[in-house]
Design a protein around this motif. Structure first.
Motif, PDB file in Angstrom:
ATOM      1  N   GLN A 203     -16.342   5.323  -9.598  1.00  0.00           N
ATOM      2  CA  GLN A 203     -15.228   5.511 -10.531  1.00  0.00           C
ATOM      3  C   GLN A 203     -15.253   4.384 -11.552  1.00  0.00           C
ATOM      4  O   GLN A 203     -15.105   3.212 -11.188  1.00  0.00           O
ATOM      5  CB  GLN A 203     -13.917   5.496  -9.722  1.00  0.00           C
ATOM      6  N   ASN A 205     -13.396   2.533 -14.474  1.00  0.00           N
ATOM      7  CA  ASN A 205     -12.000   2.408 -14.921  1.00  0.00           C
ATOM      8  C   ASN A 205     -11.912   1.561 -16.183  1.00  0.00           C
ATOM      9  O   ASN A 205     -12.556   0.519 -16.274  1.00  0.00           O
ATOM     10  CB  ASN A 205     -11.154   1.711 -13.844  1.00  0.00           C
ATOM     11  N   TYR A 207      -8.943  -0.180 -18.809  1.00  0.00           N
ATOM     12  CA  TYR A 207      -7.545  -0.504 -19.091  1.00  0.00           C
ATOM     13  C   TYR A 207      -7.526  -1.147 -20.473  1.00  0.00           C
ATOM     14  O   TYR A 207      -7.716  -2.367 -20.607  1.00  0.00           O
ATOM     15  CB  TYR A 207      -6.998  -1.481 -18.050  1.00  0.00           C
ATOM     16  N   LEU A 219      -2.824   0.947 -13.081  1.00  0.00           N
ATOM     17  CA  LEU A 219      -3.081   1.946 -12.039  1.00  0.00           C
ATOM     18  C   LEU A 219      -2.012   1.713 -10.969  1.00  0.00           C
ATOM     19  O   LEU A 219      -1.887   0.603 -10.449  1.00  0.00           O
ATOM     20  CB  LEU A 219      -4.492   1.752 -11.473  1.00  0.00           C
ATOM     21  N   HIS A 222      -1.586   2.414  -4.684  1.00  0.00           N
ATOM     22  CA  HIS A 222      -2.185   3.489  -3.894  1.00  0.00           C
ATOM     23  C   HIS A 222      -3.108   2.877  -2.843  1.00  0.00           C
ATOM     24  O   HIS A 222      -3.468   1.703  -2.929  1.00  0.00           O
ATOM     25  CB  HIS A 222      -2.993   4.441  -4.801  1.00  0.00           C
ATOM     26  N   ASP A 224      -6.967   3.883  -0.995  1.00  0.00           N
ATOM     27  CA  ASP A 224      -8.122   4.745  -1.293  1.00  0.00           C
ATOM     28  C   ASP A 224      -8.429   5.639  -0.086  1.00  0.00           C
ATOM     29  O   ASP A 224      -8.248   5.235   1.058  1.00  0.00           O
ATOM     30  CB  ASP A 224      -9.353   3.879  -1.617  1.00  0.00           C
ATOM     31  N   LEU A 231     -15.631  -2.961  -5.243  1.00  0.00           N
ATOM     32  CA  LEU A 231     -15.222  -2.987  -6.651  1.00  0.00           C
ATOM     33  C   LEU A 231     -15.854  -4.136  -7.419  1.00  0.00           C
ATOM     34  O   LEU A 231     -15.823  -5.283  -6.970  1.00  0.00           O
ATOM     35  CB  LEU A 231     -13.698  -3.128  -6.718  1.00  0.00           C
ATOM     36  N   LEU A 239      -6.237  -6.677 -10.907  1.00  0.00           N
ATOM     37  CA  LEU A 239      -6.132  -6.106  -9.561  1.00  0.00           C
ATOM     38  C   LEU A 239      -5.144  -6.916  -8.715  1.00  0.00           C
ATOM     39  O   LEU A 239      -5.172  -8.143  -8.721  1.00  0.00           O
ATOM     40  CB  LEU A 239      -7.516  -6.123  -8.883  1.00  0.00           C
ATOM     41  N   HIS A 279      -3.065  -1.233  -3.144  1.00  0.00           N
ATOM     42  CA  HIS A 279      -3.429  -2.037  -4.310  1.00  0.00           C
ATOM     43  C   HIS A 279      -3.035  -1.324  -5.601  1.00  0.00           C
ATOM     44  O   HIS A 279      -2.723  -0.129  -5.594  1.00  0.00           O
ATOM     45  CB  HIS A 279      -4.933  -2.368  -4.294  1.00  0.00           C
ATOM     46  N   ALA A 281      -3.383  -1.893 -10.294  1.00  0.00           N
ATOM     47  CA  ALA A 281      -3.917  -2.710 -11.389  1.00  0.00           C
ATOM     48  C   ALA A 281      -2.812  -2.868 -12.432  1.00  0.00           C
ATOM     49  O   ALA A 281      -2.277  -1.874 -12.934  1.00  0.00           O
ATOM     50  CB  ALA A 281      -5.151  -2.047 -12.000  1.00  0.00           C
ATOM     51  N   ARG A 290      -9.772  -4.561 -19.955  1.00  0.00           N
ATOM     52  CA  ARG A 290     -10.231  -4.726 -18.565  1.00  0.00           C
ATOM     53  C   ARG A 290     -11.062  -3.516 -18.139  1.00  0.00           C
ATOM     54  O   ARG A 290     -10.715  -2.376 -18.431  1.00  0.00           O
ATOM     55  CB  ARG A 290      -9.030  -4.895 -17.628  1.00  0.00           C
ATOM     56  N   SER A 292     -13.323  -1.914 -14.688  1.00  0.00           N
ATOM     57  CA  SER A 292     -13.715  -2.076 -13.284  1.00  0.00           C
ATOM     58  C   SER A 292     -14.546  -0.872 -12.868  1.00  0.00           C
ATOM     59  O   SER A 292     -14.462   0.198 -13.473  1.00  0.00           O
ATOM     60  CB  SER A 292     -12.491  -2.258 -12.374  1.00  0.00           C
ATOM     61  N   ALA A 294     -15.482   1.130  -9.337  1.00  0.00           N
ATOM     62  CA  ALA A 294     -15.196   1.242  -7.898  1.00  0.00           C
ATOM     63  C   ALA A 294     -16.194   2.191  -7.248  1.00  0.00           C
ATOM     64  O   ALA A 294     -16.392   3.312  -7.720  1.00  0.00           O
ATOM     65  CB  ALA A 294     -13.772   1.760  -7.692  1.00  0.00           C
ATOM     66  N   PHE A 296     -16.683   4.236  -3.987  1.00  0.00           N
ATOM     67  CA  PHE A 296     -15.956   4.723  -2.806  1.00  0.00           C
ATOM     68  C   PHE A 296     -16.979   5.185  -1.767  1.00  0.00           C
ATOM     69  O   PHE A 296     -17.729   6.137  -2.019  1.00  0.00           O
ATOM     70  CB  PHE A 296     -15.046   5.900  -3.164  1.00  0.00           C
TER      71      PHE A 296
HETATM   72  O1  LIG Z   1      -9.311  -1.458 -11.414  1.00  0.00           O
HETATM   73  C1  LIG Z   1      -9.034  -1.914 -10.331  1.00  0.00           C
HETATM   74  O2  LIG Z   1      -8.975  -3.118 -10.113  1.00  0.00           O
HETATM   75  C2  LIG Z   1      -8.675  -1.000  -9.184  1.00  0.00           C
HETATM   76  C3  LIG Z   1      -9.344   0.334  -9.255  1.00  0.00           C
HETATM   77  C4  LIG Z   1      -8.931   1.218  -8.124  1.00  0.00           C
HETATM   78  O3  LIG Z   1      -8.086   0.887  -7.342  1.00  0.00           O
HETATM   79  C5  LIG Z   1      -9.563   2.542  -7.949  1.00  0.00           C
HETATM   80  O4  LIG Z   1     -10.395   2.951  -8.790  1.00  0.00           O
HETATM   81  O5  LIG Z   1      -9.211   3.213  -6.949  1.00  0.00           O
END
Ligand SMILES: O=C(O)CCC(=O)C(=O)O
Ligand SMILES: [Fe+2]
Length: 345
Positions: A203, A205, A207, A219, A222, A224, A231, A239, A279, A281, A290, A292, A294, A296
């Protein structure tokens, strides 16, 4: 044939207005659709922070195990992912999100799809939109990358493929550490599946800089639906992880380190011994973009998950009933954070 995660998402579609991100380049103020109720807990000045686990440390098993039990999360260093690969993933991610909005829309995720460009899947559970755009990859990103860059997607595909392979190796290492900590052998988990015992998704991400970061959410909180998530974040903080009894803790980026967090599946398998890390964001106050990425690490949808019997004794009873991953993803798609509670015994 095993059901794929894409099929599970197809059976749990989300509404179209939940998948089109704002054109962040064209807005100068935060539209009402993105204004969240005022909260003073966005910034965190906690001195507590998640542990750092060095995979080359002879005590890595203990360090990772204790971090999973106390936090459900840790930083990992000496993980074996070359720094230049992290930089390349970051720069390809930036290249993607820097495309004009109308180009990104060409790769928009279908309402019942799992991959492509769009808002977070959790959007439907919140009355306000998040200051976020994402791009989901499962396996090869070639189809969607071809829609974004008809003649120039080879580099993106190569980097994302390579990153996923390297991440799988780190995930396997971490799984073995955790099994060792729990006193289990690598053969103990009897994954009731065919060929490959694991399935994964990547994923990306984004921001974007926000004109009013105190009133918007990157974000929302939630957990995962993974075994665990690995990450990479760029140098911009955002985060936060919730620690029971302590509150939100900012996980400041450490150059070259990756953040590992326990997901719902490992929480179930360990009979809640490891918390599934809550967690979120939050947005950067200084106007930085920003990013990121992820990874999974999960199980295929036909796999059955229930607390590992080896971890239970005559006193400790299983806290969760047995579910297939497909069933659990379905419950979570409809009930979000109630999902674990709904499968409690
Ligand atoms: O961007 C982040 O630090 C968290 C991303 C996240 O929690 C996710 O993609 O599930
Ligand atoms: Fe997450």
């Amino acid at each position: 044939m095993a059901t794929t995660l894409s099929q599970v998402y197809r059976e749990n579609p989300i509404r179209l207005y939940n998948i089109i991100p704002l054109d962040f380049n064209s807005v100068r103020t935060v539209p009402d659709s993105h204004v969240w109720p005022k909260s003073d807990d966005f910034s965190s000045d906690h001195w507590l922070t998640i542990p750092i686990v060095d995979l080359e440390d002879p005590n890595a098993v203990k360090l990772a195990g204790q971090a999973c039990e106390a936090w459900g999360a840790f930083h990992v260093i000496n993980h074996g992912i070359p720094l230049n690969l992290l930089e390349e993933v970051e720069s390809e991610t930036r290249r993607l999100f820097s495309l004009p909005a109308e180009t990104k829309m060409k790769a928009l995720r279908e309402p019942d799809g799992a991959t492509g460009y769009g808002l977070p899947r959790i959007s439907k559970f919140f009355p306000k939109h998040m200051w976020h755009e994402g791009f989901t990859i499962m396996g090869s990103p070639a189809d969607h990358a071809g829609m974004l860059w008809p003649n120039d997607n080879a580099r993106f595909c190569y980097v994302m493929d390579r990153y996923q392979k390297k991440m799988e190796a780190v995930a396997e290492k971490l799984t073995n550490l955790i099994l060792e900590w729990l006193g289990m052998s690598q053969e103990d988990p009897k994954w009731e599946v065919g060929s490959s015992p694991f399935s994964a998704a990547l994923q990306l991400n984004s921001y974007p800089p926000c004109p009013n970061p105190d009133r918007a959410m990157g974000l929302a909180p939630h957990t995962d639906t993974s075994i665990f998530t690995i990450l990479h974040q760029n140098s911009v903080s955002g985060l936060q992880i919730f620690k029971q009894g302590a509150g939100w803790d900012s996980v400041l980026p450490i150059a070259g380190a990756l953040v590992v967090n326990v997901g719902d599946l490992l929480h179930i398998l360990t009979n809640a011994r490891f918390p599934s890390a809550l967690h979120r964001a939050v947005l950067n106050q200084d106007g930085y973009h920003r990013l990121s990425v992820a990874y999974f690490y999960g199980l295929p949808s036909d796999c059955r998950v229930s607390p590992w019997l080896k971890l239970l004794n005559s006193v400790e009873k299983p806290r969760y009933r047995s579910v297939t991953v497909k069933e659990y993803v379905g419950i979570k798609s409809n009930n979000f954070q109630q999902a674990l509670w709904l499968i409690r015994i």
